[in-house]
Design a protein around this motif. Sequence first.
Motif, mmCIF file in Angstrom:
data_model
loop_
_atom_site.group_PDB
_atom_site.id
_atom_site.type_symbol
_atom_site.label_atom_id
_atom_site.label_comp_id
_atom_site.label_asym_id
_atom_site.label_seq_id
_atom_site.Cartn_x
_atom_site.Cartn_y
_atom_site.Cartn_z
ATOM 1 N N THR A 74 3.301 6.086 -7.762
ATOM 2 C CA THR A 74 4.364 6.361 -8.736
ATOM 3 C C THR A 74 3.960 6.038 -10.165
ATOM 4 O OG1 THR A 74 5.273 4.148 -8.363
ATOM 5 C CG2 THR A 74 6.194 5.961 -7.049
ATOM 6 N N ALA A 75 2.943 5.205 -10.339
ATOM 7 C CA ALA A 75 2.506 4.823 -11.680
ATOM 8 C C ALA A 75 1.075 4.323 -11.615
ATOM 9 C CB ALA A 75 3.413 3.740 -12.259
ATOM 10 N N ILE A 192 -2.432 4.601 0.527
ATOM 11 C CA ILE A 192 -0.976 4.471 0.458
ATOM 12 C C ILE A 192 -0.324 5.122 1.672
ATOM 13 C CG2 ILE A 192 1.063 5.244 -0.840
ATOM 14 C CD1 ILE A 192 -0.591 4.780 -3.403
ATOM 15 N N GLU A 193 -0.896 6.204 2.168
ATOM 16 C CA GLU A 193 -0.338 6.884 3.340
ATOM 17 C C GLU A 193 -0.458 6.039 4.604
ATOM 18 O OE1 GLU A 193 -2.347 10.635 3.506
ATOM 19 O OE2 GLU A 193 -1.251 11.462 1.782
ATOM 20 N N TRP A 194 -1.298 5.004 4.564
ATOM 21 C CA TRP A 194 -1.497 4.129 5.719
ATOM 22 C C TRP A 194 -0.863 2.762 5.503
ATOM 23 C CZ3 TRP A 194 -3.164 6.492 9.946
ATOM 24 C CH2 TRP A 194 -3.922 7.672 9.795
ATOM 25 N N GLY A 195 -0.089 2.601 4.425
ATOM 26 C CA GLY A 195 0.651 1.362 4.239
ATOM 27 C C GLY A 195 0.226 0.504 3.066
ATOM 28 N N ALA A 196 -0.851 0.851 2.376
ATOM 29 C CA ALA A 196 -1.263 0.072 1.207
ATOM 30 C C ALA A 196 -0.208 0.192 0.115
ATOM 31 C CB ALA A 196 -2.619 0.549 0.700
ATOM 32 N N ASP A 197 -0.046 -0.871 -0.662
ATOM 33 C CA ASP A 197 0.962 -0.893 -1.714
ATOM 34 C C ASP A 197 0.371 -0.681 -3.102
ATOM 35 O OD1 ASP A 197 3.384 -1.774 -0.075
ATOM 36 O OD2 ASP A 197 1.897 -3.298 0.432
ATOM 37 N N ASP A 220 0.132 2.012 -8.403
ATOM 38 C CA ASP A 220 1.221 1.409 -7.628
ATOM 39 C C ASP A 220 1.847 2.482 -6.743
ATOM 40 O OD1 ASP A 220 3.344 -0.043 -6.630
ATOM 41 O OD2 ASP A 220 4.468 -0.091 -8.507
ATOM 42 N N SER A 221 1.992 2.175 -5.471
ATOM 43 C CA SER A 221 2.603 3.128 -4.542
ATOM 44 C C SER A 221 4.079 3.321 -4.820
ATOM 45 C CB SER A 221 2.428 2.636 -3.095
ATOM 46 O OG SER A 221 3.230 1.479 -2.862
#
Length: 425
Positions: A74-75, A192-197, A220-221
């Motif tokens: 998102t950023a 991010i698609e696997w859970g990273a933030d 940032d996710s």
Amino acid sequence: MSSIGTRCVQAGYVPGDGDPRQLPIYQSTTFKYDTSEHMGRLFDLEESGYFYTRLQNPTNDAVAAKIADLEGGTAGMLTSSGQAANFFAVFNIAECGDHVVASSAIYGGTFNLLAHTMHKMGIDCTFVSPTCTREELDAAFRPNTKCVVGETIANPALAVLDIEMFADAAHAHGVPLIVDNTFATPIMCRPIEWGADIVTHSTTKYMDGHAATVGGAIVDSGNFDWMAHADKFPGLTTPDESYHGIVYAEKFGQGGAYITKATSQLMRDFGSIQSPQNAFYLNLGLESLHVRMPKHCENGMAAAEFLSKHPKIAAVRYPGLPSDRYYELAQKYMPHGTCGVVSFDVAGGRKAAEKFMAGLKICNIETHVADSHTCCLHPASSTHRQMTDDELTAAGISPAMVRLSCGLEDKEDILADLDQALAAI
């Protein structure tokens, strides 16, 4: 704009009618306003805009937006180097008295940052093996743990992080997972698609791709709920008295708080900005990232297969090889290829490795990796020389290890160079 290749070319900067087609370089330290009231609104974060390039610059923001788009975040923000990105990513949510959990198989500079430099700042780090069990990982957490850190593909051990397991553990303990995705890039893996933030990059490597500019990036996710864990992250959930009492998580929401705080606080105070000129060069590299990465992977796989069959090579680490211990994880997270980097041990130890490297003609001996030229180095005597033997072992590095980064040359020429250098041992 659904295709990642199209986003590599066009995301981040969309010119209007009559605007420059190529991203402009805003080579200016400062920006002019008609009234001090207008500038005051910028300083109060009441309006978006630019007043000093140490914090933000339009060129940098466009490139950061492209990288955030590629990663599905998102950023994003650019930093002066990958090291600055990793430092900011952790220090944005951890401070004196806090604790971090990290994979032991990470880049030597990042290991040193967490184990020694940030330790001097009062932040402790517990390192766990990338192959640890969930129970061993859970045991590393403390009440003051603020994040978990790992690399998609570790440099230079080439260990593949089980992103889902590390993310699940981090979330179970109410903290985010930070993943350095430098080697895989979002072309081969989107953590991010696997859970990273939070995702970080040394943009110096594949993203730039030509060894032209040093830089870093943080994405940032927007998925981690800071307010749900408000007691753990007061820097985001309570008033920032150094910035007019702003509560970042309230004012900028879940998708904007983290990067806004990193810009308003850390970039303001440390000033590790990427120059607009470097950001411009980085954007040129990003435009071909989706074309280059498959070629790097093709050459890396060819070199790994060649070396794995050579009698003068004691061991090969490349997650694309079916015999590699991380092959199954690589197939899960990176089914279309991993990277162009191969790590291997030359039979005969340190001296044999040094003689092999001295005989190379196409492959350059460099303190670099992941660009268009094939290069190699000896980590134990260069990038990781600050680590003890025990730390080297924990990071998966031996005195005989050579890190080979396959560039964009014809693979037949790379293999011929490896062959002749091995023959000279």
